[in-house]
Design a protein around this motif. Structure first.
Motif, mmCIF file in Angstrom:
data_model
loop_
_atom_site.group_PDB
_atom_site.id
_atom_site.type_symbol
_atom_site.label_atom_id
_atom_site.label_comp_id
_atom_site.label_asym_id
_atom_site.label_seq_id
_atom_site.Cartn_x
_atom_site.Cartn_y
_atom_site.Cartn_z
ATOM 1 N N VAL A 12 -9.013 -5.900 -6.482
ATOM 2 C CA VAL A 12 -9.102 -7.248 -5.918
ATOM 3 C C VAL A 12 -7.717 -7.782 -5.562
ATOM 4 C CG1 VAL A 12 -9.724 -9.642 -6.432
ATOM 5 C CG2 VAL A 12 -11.279 -7.794 -7.070
ATOM 6 N N LEU A 13 -6.775 -7.617 -6.480
ATOM 7 C CA LEU A 13 -5.434 -8.156 -6.249
ATOM 8 C C LEU A 13 -4.745 -7.444 -5.085
ATOM 9 C CD1 LEU A 13 -3.468 -10.256 -7.314
ATOM 10 C CD2 LEU A 13 -2.552 -8.523 -8.869
ATOM 11 N N SER A 14 -4.850 -6.125 -5.028
ATOM 12 C CA SER A 14 -4.196 -5.384 -3.949
ATOM 13 C C SER A 14 -4.862 -5.667 -2.606
ATOM 14 C CB SER A 14 -4.208 -3.880 -4.245
ATOM 15 O OG SER A 14 -5.530 -3.389 -4.376
ATOM 16 N N SER A 15 -6.180 -5.853 -2.611
ATOM 17 C CA SER A 15 -6.879 -6.198 -1.366
ATOM 18 C C SER A 15 -6.450 -7.564 -0.860
ATOM 19 C CB SER A 15 -8.389 -6.173 -1.598
ATOM 20 O OG SER A 15 -9.078 -6.616 -0.462
ATOM 21 N N TRP A 16 -6.348 -8.514 -1.777
ATOM 22 C CA TRP A 16 -5.940 -9.868 -1.396
ATOM 23 C C TRP A 16 -4.509 -9.879 -0.864
ATOM 24 C CZ3 TRP A 16 -2.541 -13.469 -4.042
ATOM 25 C CH2 TRP A 16 -2.597 -14.761 -3.510
ATOM 26 N N MET A 17 -3.621 -9.116 -1.519
ATOM 27 C CA MET A 17 -2.234 -9.063 -1.066
ATOM 28 C C MET A 17 -2.113 -8.398 0.302
ATOM 29 S SD MET A 17 -0.444 -10.673 -3.217
ATOM 30 C CE MET A 17 1.161 -10.263 -2.535
ATOM 31 N N GLY A 24 2.276 -4.940 8.840
ATOM 32 C CA GLY A 24 3.496 -4.148 8.829
ATOM 33 C C GLY A 24 4.526 -4.604 7.820
ATOM 34 N N GLN A 25 4.134 -5.515 6.924
ATOM 35 C CA GLN A 25 5.076 -6.034 5.927
ATOM 36 C C GLN A 25 4.816 -5.378 4.578
ATOM 37 O OE1 GLN A 25 4.632 -10.139 4.345
ATOM 38 N NE2 GLN A 25 6.708 -10.484 5.105
ATOM 39 N N LEU A 26 5.886 -5.065 3.861
ATOM 40 C CA LEU A 26 5.792 -4.455 2.532
ATOM 41 C C LEU A 26 6.561 -5.323 1.551
ATOM 42 C CD1 LEU A 26 4.749 -1.839 1.058
ATOM 43 C CD2 LEU A 26 7.077 -0.958 1.327
ATOM 44 N N GLY A 27 5.863 -5.835 0.531
ATOM 45 C CA GLY A 27 6.507 -6.704 -0.454
ATOM 46 C C GLY A 27 6.886 -5.962 -1.728
ATOM 47 N N ARG A 28 7.647 -6.624 -2.578
ATOM 48 C CA ARG A 28 8.045 -6.022 -3.851
ATOM 49 C C ARG A 28 6.828 -5.671 -4.695
ATOM 50 N NH1 ARG A 28 13.147 -9.803 -5.910
ATOM 51 N NH2 ARG A 28 14.567 -9.313 -4.180
ATOM 52 N N ASP A 74 4.012 -4.616 -3.801
ATOM 53 C CA ASP A 74 3.325 -3.412 -3.332
ATOM 54 C C ASP A 74 3.878 -2.138 -3.960
ATOM 55 O OD1 ASP A 74 1.588 -4.818 -1.546
ATOM 56 O OD2 ASP A 74 3.282 -5.054 -0.183
ATOM 57 N N HIS A 75 5.146 -2.137 -4.327
ATOM 58 C CA HIS A 75 5.742 -0.946 -4.937
ATOM 59 C C HIS A 75 5.174 -0.693 -6.335
ATOM 60 C CE1 HIS A 75 8.785 -0.052 -1.876
ATOM 61 N NE2 HIS A 75 8.943 -1.359 -1.743
ATOM 62 N N GLY A 76 4.632 -1.724 -6.965
ATOM 63 C CA GLY A 76 4.066 -1.548 -8.301
ATOM 64 C C GLY A 76 2.617 -1.105 -8.300
ATOM 65 N N LEU A 77 2.003 -1.005 -7.112
ATOM 66 C CA LEU A 77 0.588 -0.635 -7.047
ATOM 67 C C LEU A 77 0.361 0.834 -7.360
ATOM 68 C CD1 LEU A 77 -0.518 -2.600 -3.852
ATOM 69 C CD2 LEU A 77 -0.970 -3.190 -6.244
ATOM 70 N N LEU A 78 1.227 1.705 -6.840
ATOM 71 C CA LEU A 78 1.031 3.138 -7.017
ATOM 72 C C LEU A 78 1.033 3.554 -8.490
ATOM 73 C CD1 LEU A 78 0.589 5.867 -5.688
ATOM 74 C CD2 LEU A 78 3.073 6.090 -5.432
ATOM 75 N N PRO A 79 1.956 3.069 -9.324
ATOM 76 C CA PRO A 79 1.886 3.435 -10.748
ATOM 77 C C PRO A 79 0.573 3.004 -11.412
ATOM 78 C CG PRO A 79 4.041 2.524 -10.234
ATOM 79 C CD PRO A 79 3.197 2.310 -9.023
ATOM 80 N N ILE A 80 0.018 1.860 -10.973
ATOM 81 C CA ILE A 80 -1.243 1.398 -11.566
ATOM 82 C C ILE A 80 -2.386 2.324 -11.171
ATOM 83 C CG2 ILE A 80 -2.921 -0.481 -11.663
ATOM 84 C CD1 ILE A 80 -0.638 -2.424 -11.098
ATOM 85 N N SER A 81 -2.492 2.653 -9.892
ATOM 86 C CA SER A 81 -3.578 3.522 -9.447
ATOM 87 C C SER A 81 -3.443 4.919 -10.053
ATOM 88 C CB SER A 81 -3.624 3.604 -7.921
ATOM 89 O OG SER A 81 -2.375 3.970 -7.379
#
Length: 251
Positions: free
Chosen positions: A92-97, A104-108, A110-117
């Motif tokens: 939910v959080l990653s979809s909302w973000m 085309g924008q990448l925020g700080r 977003d870099h923390g999503l991969l370790p969670i998944s």
């Protein structure tokens, strides 16, 4: 979610807090399922759709957050509920973000999503392995297939997170598809947690009828429909923007 055990000698305040958590979890989950269903009905991009989307996000974050935190402290710990809660919160959080960021924008964040998944994938694989050590293929009363489902969803999410980082953001149909499938799968998990995970709250006739499987199947059907709709729309746009010299050519 099972009832959180509180020792009888605990203070009334502790009992009240436990009851409040339970009712908040149930209430938020109910609002999340209803608002998620409503989001499919109202036209995408309208103010009403955005309002319903915000209600869905808030309620689902509350529901999944409570479920993930409380599940280890139940009389019989439910590790599947921990994974389900973390995965739903993350989706939910990653979809909302995804839609909060500009294309085309990448925020700080977003870099923390991969370790969670990746953590969800690793934990699901380990818990599935534990379930397979049981002659019945069960863990904490849950079939091993539940952890396979979390493993598959987590793997798909991890691939998407890696692409997001490598491409420095997502745009167009890819951005919309990322938002859509994550929100819908989160709704799928929540619906199954209620209808299949808590069948005792429904009349016995309903439990035996197979009707409780329908909400989850309907959600999956809607997901496939909208992903197909997005893909077809992207295909049409590419056709319209194809250079005139290439129109109508074939091998």
């Amino acid at each position: 979610m099972a009832i959180l055990y509180i020792a009888p000698e605990s203070s009334p305040l502790v009992h009240a807090a436990a009851a409040a958590l339970l009712y908040l979890h149930i209430g938020a989950g109910s609002v999340g399922i209803l608002s998620g269903a409503a989001a499919f009905v109202f036209r995408k991009g309208t103010p009403l759709h955005r309002l319903i989307g915000k209600i869905f996000v808030i309620s689902m974050l509350i529901m999944s957050g409570i479920g993930a935190v409380v599940a280890p402290f139940l009389p019989t710990p439910e590790r599947a509920s921990v994974i389900a809660g973390i995965l739903t919160f993350y989706l939910v959080l990653s979809s909302w973000m995804t839609v909060k960021h500009k294309p085309g924008q990448l925020g700080r964040f977003d870099h923390g999503l991969l370790p969670i998944s990746l953590s969800v994938v690793a934990a699901s694989a380990y818990l599935f392995w534990l379930a397979m050590q049981n002659p019945r293929g069960m863990l904490d009363g849950q079939p091993g297939a539940a952890f396979v489902m979390f493993l598959i969803i987590g793997s798909l999410a991890a691939v998407g997170d890696l692409r997001l980082i490598l491409n420095r953001g997502v745009t167009g149909a890819t951005r919309l598809a990322r938002h859509l499938w994550r929100m819908t799968v989160a709704l799928f998990i929540a619906a199954n947690s209620l209808f299949l995970g808590q069948p005792q709250v429904f009349p016995k006739a309903v439990q035996k009828s197979g009707v409780l499987m329908l909400p989850g199947l309907l959600i999956l059907a809607l997901l496939l429909f909208w992903l197909g709709h997005v893909s077809y729309g992207a295909f049409k746009r590419r056709r319209l923007h194809k250079p005139a010299g290439l129109q109508g050519t074939s091998a």
